[in-house]
Motif scaffolding. Structure first.
Motif, PDB file in Angstrom:
ATOM      1  N   SER A  20       0.826  -1.198   0.000  1.00 52.09           N
ATOM      2  CA  SER A  20       0.000   0.000   0.000  1.00 52.09           C
ATOM      3  C   SER A  20       0.865   1.255   0.000  1.00 52.09           C
ATOM      4  CB  SER A  20      -0.871   0.037   1.256  1.00 52.09           C
ATOM      5  OG  SER A  20      -1.766  -1.024   1.278  1.00 52.09           O
ATOM      6  N   GLU A  21       0.511   2.206  -0.859  1.00 51.82           N
ATOM      7  CA  GLU A  21       1.129   3.508  -0.773  1.00 51.82           C
ATOM      8  C   GLU A  21       0.646   4.143   0.521  1.00 51.82           C
ATOM      9  OE1 GLU A  21      -0.778   2.565  -3.363  1.00 51.82           O
ATOM     10  OE2 GLU A  21       0.478   2.641  -5.138  1.00 51.82           O
ATOM     11  N   PHE A  22       1.462   5.031   1.087  1.00 54.78           N
ATOM     12  CA  PHE A  22       0.990   5.688   2.292  1.00 54.78           C
ATOM     13  C   PHE A  22       1.487   7.115   2.402  1.00 54.78           C
ATOM     14  CE2 PHE A  22       4.764   3.291   3.623  1.00 54.78           C
ATOM     15  CZ  PHE A  22       5.473   4.185   4.419  1.00 54.78           C
ATOM     16  N   PHE A  23       0.736   7.886   3.176  1.00 57.84           N
ATOM     17  CA  PHE A  23       1.005   9.293   3.443  1.00 57.84           C
ATOM     18  C   PHE A  23       1.211   9.384   4.949  1.00 57.84           C
ATOM     19  CE2 PHE A  23       0.063  13.754   4.087  1.00 57.84           C
ATOM     20  CZ  PHE A  23       0.510  14.362   2.928  1.00 57.84           C
ATOM     21  N   CYS A  24       2.432   9.703   5.368  1.00 55.13           N
ATOM     22  CA  CYS A  24       2.790   9.682   6.774  1.00 55.13           C
ATOM     23  C   CYS A  24       3.040  11.098   7.284  1.00 55.13           C
ATOM     24  CB  CYS A  24       4.042   8.837   6.957  1.00 55.13           C
ATOM     25  SG  CYS A  24       4.540   8.644   8.677  1.00 55.13           S
ATOM     26  N   LEU A  25       2.509  11.393   8.442  1.00 52.89           N
ATOM     27  CA  LEU A  25       2.752  12.672   9.114  1.00 52.89           C
ATOM     28  C   LEU A  25       3.741  12.426  10.239  1.00 52.89           C
ATOM     29  CD1 LEU A  25      -0.982  13.719   9.471  1.00 52.89           C
ATOM     30  CD2 LEU A  25       0.638  14.513   7.716  1.00 52.89           C
ATOM     31  N   THR A  26       4.774  13.257  10.302  1.00 47.84           N
ATOM     32  CA  THR A  26       5.758  13.172  11.374  1.00 47.84           C
ATOM     33  C   THR A  26       5.871  14.546  12.021  1.00 47.84           C
ATOM     34  OG1 THR A  26       6.996  11.481  10.156  1.00 47.84           O
ATOM     35  CG2 THR A  26       8.159  12.612  11.927  1.00 47.84           C
ATOM     36  N   GLN A  27       5.727  14.592  13.335  1.00 45.27           N
ATOM     37  CA  GLN A  27       5.787  15.883  14.018  1.00 45.27           C
ATOM     38  C   GLN A  27       7.229  16.354  14.134  1.00 45.27           C
ATOM     39  OE1 GLN A  27       3.084  16.680  17.196  1.00 45.27           O
ATOM     40  NE2 GLN A  27       4.621  17.805  18.346  1.00 45.27           N
ATOM     41  N   ASP A  28       7.445  17.617  13.780  1.00 44.29           N
ATOM     42  CA  ASP A  28       8.737  18.278  13.921  1.00 44.29           C
ATOM     43  C   ASP A  28       8.436  19.736  14.254  1.00 44.29           C
ATOM     44  OD1 ASP A  28      11.168  19.550  13.707  1.00 44.29           O
ATOM     45  OD2 ASP A  28      11.597  18.859  11.679  1.00 44.29           O
ATOM     46  N   THR A  29       8.547  20.082  15.520  1.00 48.15           N
ATOM     47  CA  THR A  29       8.192  21.439  15.947  1.00 48.15           C
ATOM     48  C   THR A  29       9.112  22.489  15.336  1.00 48.15           C
ATOM     49  OG1 THR A  29       9.487  21.152  17.964  1.00 48.15           O
ATOM     50  CG2 THR A  29       7.116  20.689  18.102  1.00 48.15           C
ATOM     51  N   ASN A  30      10.248  22.068  14.776  1.00 45.19           N
ATOM     52  CA  ASN A  30      11.175  22.992  14.122  1.00 45.19           C
ATOM     53  C   ASN A  30      11.043  22.974  12.603  1.00 45.19           C
ATOM     54  OD1 ASN A  30      12.457  23.839  16.571  1.00 45.19           O
ATOM     55  ND2 ASN A  30      13.483  21.852  16.620  1.00 45.19           N
ATOM     56  N   HIS A  31       9.976  22.368  12.094  1.00 48.09           N
ATOM     57  CA  HIS A  31       9.779  22.251  10.646  1.00 48.09           C
ATOM     58  C   HIS A  31       9.854  23.622   9.972  1.00 48.09           C
ATOM     59  CE1 HIS A  31       8.218  21.125   6.783  1.00 48.09           C
ATOM     60  NE2 HIS A  31       7.075  21.781   6.960  1.00 48.09           N
ATOM     61  N   GLN A  32      10.657  23.715   8.925  1.00 49.47           N
ATOM     62  CA  GLN A  32      10.802  24.936   8.147  1.00 49.47           C
ATOM     63  C   GLN A  32      10.150  24.717   6.785  1.00 49.47           C
ATOM     64  OE1 GLN A  32      12.392  27.855   9.302  1.00 49.47           O
ATOM     65  NE2 GLN A  32      12.230  26.702  11.211  1.00 49.47           N
ATOM     66  N   LEU A  33       9.284  25.629   6.405  1.00 49.75           N
ATOM     67  CA  LEU A  33       8.611  25.517   5.112  1.00 49.75           C
ATOM     68  C   LEU A  33       9.595  25.699   3.974  1.00 49.75           C
ATOM     69  CD1 LEU A  33       5.407  27.573   5.870  1.00 49.75           C
ATOM     70  CD2 LEU A  33       5.643  25.103   5.719  1.00 49.75           C
ATOM     71  N   ASN A  34       9.248  25.115   2.830  1.00 47.91           N
ATOM     72  CA  ASN A  34      10.037  25.299   1.616  1.00 47.91           C
ATOM     73  C   ASN A  34       9.078  25.310   0.431  1.00 47.91           C
ATOM     74  OD1 ASN A  34       9.557  22.548   0.727  1.00 47.91           O
ATOM     75  ND2 ASN A  34      11.025  21.918   2.285  1.00 47.91           N
ATOM     76  N   GLY A  35       9.598  25.331  -0.760  1.00 47.71           N
ATOM     77  CA  GLY A  35       8.770  25.425  -1.947  1.00 47.71           C
ATOM     78  C   GLY A  35       8.231  24.108  -2.464  1.00 47.71           C
ATOM     79  N   THR A  36       8.483  23.009  -1.770  1.00 46.23           N
ATOM     80  CA  THR A  36       7.996  21.706  -2.214  1.00 46.23           C
ATOM     81  C   THR A  36       6.471  21.696  -2.241  1.00 46.23           C
ATOM     82  OG1 THR A  36       9.911  20.608  -1.266  1.00 46.23           O
ATOM     83  CG2 THR A  36       7.974  19.239  -1.675  1.00 46.23           C
ATOM     84  N   ARG A  37       5.923  21.069  -3.286  1.00 45.56           N
ATOM     85  CA  ARG A  37       4.466  20.935  -3.400  1.00 45.56           C
ATOM     86  C   ARG A  37       4.146  19.485  -3.726  1.00 45.56           C
ATOM     87  NH1 ARG A  37       2.268  24.714  -7.583  1.00 45.56           N
ATOM     88  NH2 ARG A  37       2.877  23.134  -9.077  1.00 45.56           N
ATOM     89  N   ILE A  38       3.182  18.923  -3.020  1.00 48.95           N
ATOM     90  CA  ILE A  38       2.728  17.549  -3.252  1.00 48.95           C
ATOM     91  C   ILE A  38       1.434  17.626  -4.048  1.00 48.95           C
ATOM     92  CG2 ILE A  38       1.890  15.434  -2.158  1.00 48.95           C
ATOM     93  CD1 ILE A  38       3.648  16.254   0.285  1.00 48.95           C
ATOM     94  N   GLY A  39       1.374  16.913  -5.172  1.00 49.81           N
ATOM     95  CA  GLY A  39       0.197  16.906  -6.026  1.00 49.81           C
ATOM     96  C   GLY A  39      -0.519  15.566  -5.994  1.00 49.81           C
ATOM     97  N   PHE A  40      -1.812  15.601  -5.719  1.00 46.61           N
ATOM     98  CA  PHE A  40      -2.644  14.398  -5.718  1.00 46.61           C
ATOM     99  C   PHE A  40      -3.467  14.338  -6.997  1.00 46.61           C
ATOM    100  CE2 PHE A  40      -2.129  15.273  -1.162  1.00 46.61           C
ATOM    101  CZ  PHE A  40      -1.699  14.036  -0.727  1.00 46.61           C
ATOM    102  N   TRP A  41      -3.673  13.134  -7.508  1.00 42.49           N
ATOM    103  CA  TRP A  41      -4.429  12.890  -8.729  1.00 42.49           C
ATOM    104  C   TRP A  41      -5.913  12.778  -8.427  1.00 42.49           C
ATOM    105  CZ3 TRP A  41      -3.787  12.601 -13.862  1.00 42.49           C
ATOM    106  CH2 TRP A  41      -4.767  11.940 -14.614  1.00 42.49           C
ATOM    107  N   ALA A  42      -6.725  13.380  -9.291  1.00 40.56           N
ATOM    108  CA  ALA A  42      -8.177  13.176  -9.280  1.00 40.56           C
ATOM    109  C   ALA A  42      -8.577  12.762 -10.696  1.00 40.56           C
ATOM    110  CB  ALA A  42      -8.896  14.456  -8.870  1.00 40.56           C
ATOM    111  N   ASP A  43      -9.589  11.925 -10.821  1.00 41.27           N
ATOM    112  CA  ASP A  43      -9.994  11.429 -12.132  1.00 41.27           C
ATOM    113  C   ASP A  43     -10.767  12.444 -12.964  1.00 41.27           C
ATOM    114  OD1 ASP A  43      -8.857   8.852 -11.938  1.00 41.27           O
ATOM    115  OD2 ASP A  43     -10.557   8.154 -10.760  1.00 41.27           O
ATOM    116  N   THR A  44     -11.477  13.358 -12.303  1.00 38.30           N
ATOM    117  CA  THR A  44     -12.325  14.304 -13.029  1.00 38.30           C
ATOM    118  C   THR A  44     -12.230  15.699 -12.406  1.00 38.30           C
ATOM    119  OG1 THR A  44     -14.261  13.936 -11.630  1.00 38.30           O
ATOM    120  CG2 THR A  44     -14.004  12.473 -13.565  1.00 38.30           C
ATOM    121  N   ARG A  45     -12.687  16.686 -13.156  1.00 32.84           N
ATOM    122  CA  ARG A  45     -12.755  18.051 -12.621  1.00 32.84           C
ATOM    123  C   ARG A  45     -13.740  18.115 -11.463  1.00 32.84           C
ATOM    124  NH1 ARG A  45     -12.736  22.181 -17.801  1.00 32.84           N
ATOM    125  NH2 ARG A  45     -10.759  21.451 -18.682  1.00 32.84           N
ATOM    126  N   GLU A  46     -14.828  17.382 -11.565  1.00 32.24           N
ATOM    127  CA  GLU A  46     -15.814  17.355 -10.488  1.00 32.24           C
ATOM    128  C   GLU A  46     -15.195  16.828  -9.194  1.00 32.24           C
ATOM    129  OE1 GLU A  46     -17.611  17.696 -14.296  1.00 32.24           O
ATOM    130  OE2 GLU A  46     -16.402  16.012 -13.585  1.00 32.24           O
TER     131      GLU A  46
END
Length: 149
Positions: free
Chosen positions: A68-94
């Protein structure tokens, strides 16, 4: 858009390769806020099983008898934002529209759309947003999928 061929030799384990991504491990500052936010729309994207851990929280795709593919959340109180973007697929515009509504209701910050993105590829329709920590994400539909030659 031009596709560039990077590999000329055959892949030796081509029969073993069943997918390209195994998981996404996203850092968040506040685990409880992130679980509540992602739990409202990840199941609609196919991540239908949850597994909490001591330092992480995982949403698994329906796998049955295969990995199974998975999406994991890990807590990091020092997390620094960056320009990375995660894109999810949808089958239709609706589907993009429906998921955009869920994301907004869950507290996601709309950046753009849902809209046709004429500079991307023909028929590219997407919703761009940020999670409560400011991580950039997208849900998109491609009417003319990119196919590597």
């Amino acid at each position: 858009m031009e596709t560039i061929e990077l590999r000329c030799e055959p892949i030796e384990n081509h029969k073993m390769k069943t997918r390209c991504f195994d998981h996404i491990d996203l850092r968040v500052k506040d685990m409880e806020v992130a679980i509540e936010f992602y739990g409202k729309f990840l199941p609609q994207l196919g991540f239908v099983h949850e597994s909490p851990g001591e330092d992480f929280h995982t949403f698994y795709a329906a796998g049955g008898d295969r990995p199974s593919e998975f999406f994991c959340l890990t807590q990091d109180t020092n997390h620094q934002l960056n320009g990375t973007r995660i894109g999810f697929w949808a089958d239709t515009r609706e589907e993009v529209d429906r998921l955009a509504k869920l994301v907004r209701e869950a507290g996601g910050k709309t950046l753009e759309g849902p809209e046709i993105c004429v500079d991307y590829s023909p028929g590219y329709y997407a919703f761009f947003f940020e999670d409560p920590d400011g991580n950039k994400l997208e849900i998109c539909c491609r009417e003319s999928p990119v196919i590597a030659g």
